[in-house]
Write a protein that holds these residues in place. Structure first.
Motif, PDB file in Angstrom:
ATOM      1  N   ASP A 198      22.016 -17.361 -23.113  1.00 13.50           N
ATOM      2  CA  ASP A 198      21.332 -17.124 -22.056  1.00 13.50           C
ATOM      3  C   ASP A 198      20.803 -19.329 -21.706  1.00 13.50           C
ATOM      4  O   ASP A 198      22.001 -19.748 -20.504  1.00 13.50           O
ATOM      5  CB  ASP A 198      19.864 -16.958 -21.819  1.00 13.50           C
ATOM      6  CG  ASP A 198      20.016 -15.701 -21.696  1.00 13.50           C
ATOM      7  OD1 ASP A 198      20.545 -14.611 -20.805  1.00 13.50           O
ATOM      8  OD2 ASP A 198      18.624 -14.539 -21.825  1.00 13.50           O
ATOM      9  N   ALA A 199      21.002 -19.244 -22.712  1.00 16.99           N
ATOM     10  CA  ALA A 199      20.550 -21.458 -21.875  1.00 16.99           C
ATOM     11  C   ALA A 199      22.255 -21.717 -22.261  1.00 16.99           C
ATOM     12  O   ALA A 199      22.680 -22.409 -21.280  1.00 16.99           O
ATOM     13  CB  ALA A 199      19.789 -21.632 -23.202  1.00 16.99           C
ATOM     14  N   LYS A 200      23.205 -21.494 -22.793  1.00 15.56           N
ATOM     15  CA  LYS A 200      24.219 -22.204 -22.550  1.00 15.56           C
ATOM     16  C   LYS A 200      25.049 -21.588 -21.372  1.00 15.56           C
ATOM     17  O   LYS A 200      25.977 -22.727 -20.572  1.00 15.56           O
ATOM     18  CB  LYS A 200      24.888 -21.011 -23.775  1.00 15.56           C
ATOM     19  CG  LYS A 200      24.578 -21.787 -25.727  1.00 15.56           C
ATOM     20  CD  LYS A 200      25.484 -21.424 -26.091  1.00 15.56           C
ATOM     21  CE  LYS A 200      25.256 -22.825 -27.465  1.00 15.56           C
ATOM     22  NZ  LYS A 200      25.751 -21.980 -28.696  1.00 15.56           N
TER      23      LYS A 200
ATOM     24  N   THR B  79      32.944 -16.890 -20.544  1.00 16.95           N
ATOM     25  CA  THR B  79      33.541 -15.403 -19.951  1.00 16.95           C
ATOM     26  C   THR B  79      32.808 -15.257 -21.474  1.00 16.95           C
ATOM     27  O   THR B  79      32.794 -14.451 -21.562  1.00 16.95           O
ATOM     28  CB  THR B  79      35.228 -15.338 -19.875  1.00 16.95           C
ATOM     29  OG1 THR B  79      35.610 -15.643 -17.957  1.00 16.95           O
ATOM     30  CG2 THR B  79      35.334 -13.860 -19.981  1.00 16.95           C
ATOM     31  N   MET B  80      34.164 -16.287 -21.926  1.00 15.80           N
ATOM     32  CA  MET B  80      33.478 -16.071 -23.501  1.00 15.80           C
ATOM     33  C   MET B  80      32.072 -15.972 -24.080  1.00 15.80           C
ATOM     34  O   MET B  80      31.597 -15.155 -24.947  1.00 15.80           O
ATOM     35  CB  MET B  80      33.960 -16.777 -24.414  1.00 15.80           C
ATOM     36  CG  MET B  80      35.328 -17.032 -24.759  1.00 15.80           C
ATOM     37  SD  MET B  80      36.211 -18.663 -25.132  1.00 15.80           S
ATOM     38  CE  MET B  80      36.280 -18.174 -26.734  1.00 15.80           C
ATOM     39  N   LEU B  81      31.149 -16.452 -23.768  1.00 12.31           N
ATOM     40  CA  LEU B  81      29.920 -16.376 -23.388  1.00 12.31           C
ATOM     41  C   LEU B  81      29.229 -15.587 -23.128  1.00 12.31           C
ATOM     42  O   LEU B  81      28.247 -14.894 -23.270  1.00 12.31           O
ATOM     43  CB  LEU B  81      28.936 -17.356 -23.250  1.00 12.31           C
ATOM     44  CG  LEU B  81      28.692 -19.119 -23.752  1.00 12.31           C
ATOM     45  CD1 LEU B  81      28.585 -20.270 -22.657  1.00 12.31           C
ATOM     46  CD2 LEU B  81      28.998 -19.465 -25.014  1.00 12.31           C
ATOM     47  N   TYR B  82      29.776 -14.478 -22.229  1.00  9.37           N
ATOM     48  CA  TYR B  82      29.141 -13.420 -21.886  1.00  9.37           C
ATOM     49  C   TYR B  82      29.253 -12.349 -22.583  1.00  9.37           C
ATOM     50  O   TYR B  82      28.943 -11.683 -22.576  1.00  9.37           O
ATOM     51  CB  TYR B  82      29.954 -13.270 -20.147  1.00  9.37           C
ATOM     52  CG  TYR B  82      28.396 -13.944 -18.796  1.00  9.37           C
ATOM     53  CD1 TYR B  82      27.429 -13.561 -18.820  1.00  9.37           C
ATOM     54  CD2 TYR B  82      29.325 -14.562 -18.228  1.00  9.37           C
ATOM     55  CE1 TYR B  82      26.561 -14.446 -17.881  1.00  9.37           C
ATOM     56  CE2 TYR B  82      28.486 -15.245 -16.825  1.00  9.37           C
ATOM     57  CZ  TYR B  82      26.921 -14.757 -16.573  1.00  9.37           C
ATOM     58  OH  TYR B  82      26.511 -15.292 -15.735  1.00  9.37           O
TER      59      TYR B  82
ATOM     60  N   ARG C 193      32.817 -12.123 -29.803  1.00  5.62           N
ATOM     61  CA  ARG C 193      32.662 -13.373 -29.562  1.00  5.62           C
ATOM     62  C   ARG C 193      31.420 -14.168 -30.091  1.00  5.62           C
ATOM     63  O   ARG C 193      30.533 -14.874 -30.420  1.00  5.62           O
ATOM     64  CB  ARG C 193      32.262 -13.711 -27.865  1.00  5.62           C
ATOM     65  CG  ARG C 193      33.394 -13.093 -27.214  1.00  5.62           C
ATOM     66  CD  ARG C 193      34.629 -13.514 -27.281  1.00  5.62           C
ATOM     67  NE  ARG C 193      36.154 -13.374 -26.829  1.00  5.62           N
ATOM     68  CZ  ARG C 193      36.921 -14.434 -26.882  1.00  5.62           C
ATOM     69  NH1 ARG C 193      37.624 -15.112 -27.737  1.00  5.62           N
ATOM     70  NH2 ARG C 193      37.822 -13.934 -26.484  1.00  5.62           N
ATOM     71  N   ASP C 194      30.938 -12.811 -31.183  1.00  4.78           N
ATOM     72  CA  ASP C 194      29.279 -13.441 -31.297  1.00  4.78           C
ATOM     73  C   ASP C 194      29.424 -13.815 -32.634  1.00  4.78           C
ATOM     74  O   ASP C 194      29.910 -12.538 -33.377  1.00  4.78           O
ATOM     75  CB  ASP C 194      28.122 -12.099 -31.342  1.00  4.78           C
ATOM     76  CG  ASP C 194      26.731 -13.022 -32.065  1.00  4.78           C
ATOM     77  OD1 ASP C 194      26.090 -13.060 -30.945  1.00  4.78           O
ATOM     78  OD2 ASP C 194      26.159 -12.195 -33.042  1.00  4.78           O
ATOM     79  N   GLU C 195      29.328 -14.347 -33.340  1.00  2.00           N
ATOM     80  CA  GLU C 195      29.005 -14.995 -34.899  1.00  2.00           C
ATOM     81  C   GLU C 195      28.752 -14.110 -36.043  1.00  2.00           C
ATOM     82  O   GLU C 195      29.178 -14.109 -37.016  1.00  2.00           O
ATOM     83  CB  GLU C 195      28.472 -16.220 -35.037  1.00  2.00           C
ATOM     84  CG  GLU C 195      28.839 -16.955 -37.112  1.00  2.00           C
ATOM     85  CD  GLU C 195      28.194 -18.578 -36.921  1.00  2.00           C
ATOM     86  OE1 GLU C 195      29.191 -18.844 -37.682  1.00  2.00           O
ATOM     87  OE2 GLU C 195      27.599 -18.987 -35.898  1.00  2.00           O
TER      88      GLU C 195
ATOM     89  N   GLY D  82      39.246 -17.870 -24.651  1.00  2.00           N
ATOM     90  CA  GLY D  82      39.156 -17.342 -23.573  1.00  2.00           C
ATOM     91  C   GLY D  82      39.655 -16.468 -22.453  1.00  2.00           C
ATOM     92  O   GLY D  82      39.721 -16.036 -21.530  1.00  2.00           O
ATOM     93  N   PHE D  83      40.333 -15.657 -23.247  1.00  2.00           N
ATOM     94  CA  PHE D  83      40.928 -13.320 -22.969  1.00  2.00           C
ATOM     95  C   PHE D  83      39.192 -12.731 -22.009  1.00  2.00           C
ATOM     96  O   PHE D  83      38.712 -13.007 -23.685  1.00  2.00           O
ATOM     97  CB  PHE D  83      41.549 -13.275 -23.795  1.00  2.00           C
ATOM     98  CG  PHE D  83      42.571 -13.136 -23.466  1.00  2.00           C
ATOM     99  CD1 PHE D  83      43.498 -13.154 -22.936  1.00  2.00           C
ATOM    100  CD2 PHE D  83      43.510 -15.064 -24.121  1.00  2.00           C
ATOM    101  CE1 PHE D  83      44.974 -13.190 -22.924  1.00  2.00           C
ATOM    102  CE2 PHE D  83      44.227 -15.114 -23.742  1.00  2.00           C
ATOM    103  CZ  PHE D  83      45.511 -13.896 -23.459  1.00  2.00           C
TER     104      PHE D  83
END
Length: 482
Positions: A153-155, A180-183, A250-252, A308-309
């Motif tokens: 959320d912060a990022k 997009t990747m963060l979402y 996208r999540d580590e 980026g996709f």
């Protein structure tokens, strides 16, 4: 339609009772697995002092034992002490408390191998101790996952502000790709958090039928014996369709420890097609993947990144990747974490599921002379050794079960006339014979009776083992003739 109606069936096998619910096909699968599991030993965890067989655990538990899903971090070994000679003693949290309370358990075949939980059957009377330990770990995991969602959320908010203030359109497009990747990372993190809370709510308990249903998409679904053999060689491998498993991560916390995944298909041309996926992180901590494709016969390897996709945009790109790798959409695709495990999986598949020869292929070739026959056979053998993948696979040798033993470290060994071969892989074993995997092109260490270690090739090992078996048969025949 009748087969799709759920049924309840009670089964008794070797003194234990099972209650199955499902379709006829599912119940049949469960029954086959129970019978195979009773004869199975988990070779990977053979040294663990509390680990025992499923059959023995049923006796300890006085019935069908419950199965708990343990977070994998409970099995991560760490240094618990250092001896005076500098030797580091490594044990996991699971090992420590099981030894402390003298607990017995059976680490089960992992039918859901790509998650981060390990199924363990425990006696019902010990459940309280195990669940207390699991609950503490799960609460820590949930707290970490909640913090990860907050960090997303912060990022996201910071990146939104950066986009709003950006005037360069090219830079703005790059930032929007990162957003997009963060979402999607946040969505995946929330999914993990939800899964953790759901497991904790049911105390990480699986009933036996739920556990077996995890075997869908694995060998356990239709060949229990082969699945359990696979479990000991390379862990059970699950199959998906490409669209189910090649989505952006996208999540580590979803990245495997090996940082790479191998996807494979055997297509109608009987060729194995492989796509390798590597997980990377950019300078902003964003997770993305690169896919490496090289269809059988292709001269060069190509690669493509999902950086980026969005998941939807990646679906549009995926057909191009599958075509490049020679994959077929909707075809079952094996998903294996890590190169070492993938190599073992390929060897297992080739060894156990080769197509049987047809009558025409078995027909003996005609040669103009014995010399010509010998030349052709030797030439073909040399060609196979140089070019054929199959010649590098494990072969199975059969020896008397009396030649199989464990050493002082409880490592499986095979006795040869030359000495003791340590660290063997057993295919199967009964009261008379043992079937052992040996790789012809490998070098093995054999401890001779005088204590010296000698090197022997796999081919020589096989010859020695066959000689040992023949001598045992001859001795047994001689004894019967007296």
């Amino acid at each position: 339609m009748a087969d799709e109606i759920a049924q309840v069936v009670e089964m008794e096998y070797k003194g234990a009772y099972y209650l199955f619910k499902g379709t006829k096909a599912m119940i049949a699968m469960m029954a086959r697995f129970v019978k195979a599991l009773t004869e199975w030993k988990n070779e990977k965890y053979l040294k663990k002092p509390g680990n025992c067989t499923w059959e023995k655990l049923q006796t300890v538990s006085e019935g069908t034992p419950p199965i708990l899903e343990f977070p994998k971090e409970m099995f991560e070994e760490k240094v618990i002490r250092i001896e005076k000679d500098g030797t580091k003693i490594m044990k996991s949290d699971f090992d420590v408390y099981c030894e402390k309370y003298n607990l017995r358990y059976c680490i089960m075949p992992d039918l859901n191998p790509n998650d981060d939980y390990i199924p363990v059957a425990v006696p019902s009377q010990d459940m309280g101790i195990h669940q207390e330990q699991i609950k503490a770990v799960m609460n820590r995991r949930i707290k970490t996952e909640e913090e990860a969602v907050s960090e997303y959320d912060a990022k996201i908010n910071a990146l939104k502000e950066q986009i709003a203030n950006c005037v360069n359109e090219d830079e703005k497009a790059v930032l929007e790709s990162q957003l997009t990747m963060l979402y999607e990372g946040k969505e995946q993190s929330e999914m993990l958090l939800s899964e953790s809370k759901e497991k904790l709510e049911r105390d990480n308990v699986l009933d036996f039928a739920e556990y077996l249903k995890q075997g869908e998409g694995t060998l356990a679904e239709h060949d229990a014996e082969a699945a359990l053999k696979e479990a000991n060689i390379c862990d059970i491998v699950r199959e998906y369709t490409p669209y189910e498993c090649m989505w952006p991560v996208r999540d580590e916390n979803l990245v495997p420890d090996t940082k790479e995944i191998f996807y494979s298909q055997r297509t109608e041309d009987d060729q194995v097609h492989v796509i390798r996926r590597e997980f990377l992180k950019d300078e902003h901590g964003q997770i993305y993947s690169k896919y490496f494709m090289k269809a059988p016969g292709a001269k060069t390897e190509t690669s493509v990144s999902d950086y980026g996709f969005s998941k939807e945009k990646w679906k549009e790109k995926l057909p191009e990747i599958l075509k490049e790798g020679g994959f077929i959409n909707e075809q079952p695709t094996a998903v294996v974490h890590g190169k070492n495990r993938f190599v073992k999986y390929q060897e297992f598949i080739e060894e156990n599921f080769k197509k049987p020869q047809t009558a025409d292929e078995k027909k003996e070739a005609e040669y103009s002379s014995k010399e010509a026959e010998g030349f052709v056979i030797e030439h073909n053998r040399d060609e196979k050794q140089r070019k054929s993948y199959e010649e590098s696979l494990y072969s199975v040798v059969t020896v008397p079960v009396t030649k199989i033993m464990t050493d002082d470290e409880q490592v499986m060994c095979m006795e040869l006339s030359e000495g003791l071969l340590k660290g063997i892989m057993i295919d199967s074993m009964d009261s008379k014979e043992a079937h052992v995997f040996i790789r012809g092109d490998m070098q093995y260490s054999v401890k001779a009776p005088d204590g010296k270690v000698i090197k022997m090739s796999g081919e020589d090992i096989m010859k020695s083992a066959e000689k040992t078996a023949a001598e045992s048969v001859a001795k047994a025949a001689a004894r019967r003739g007296r």
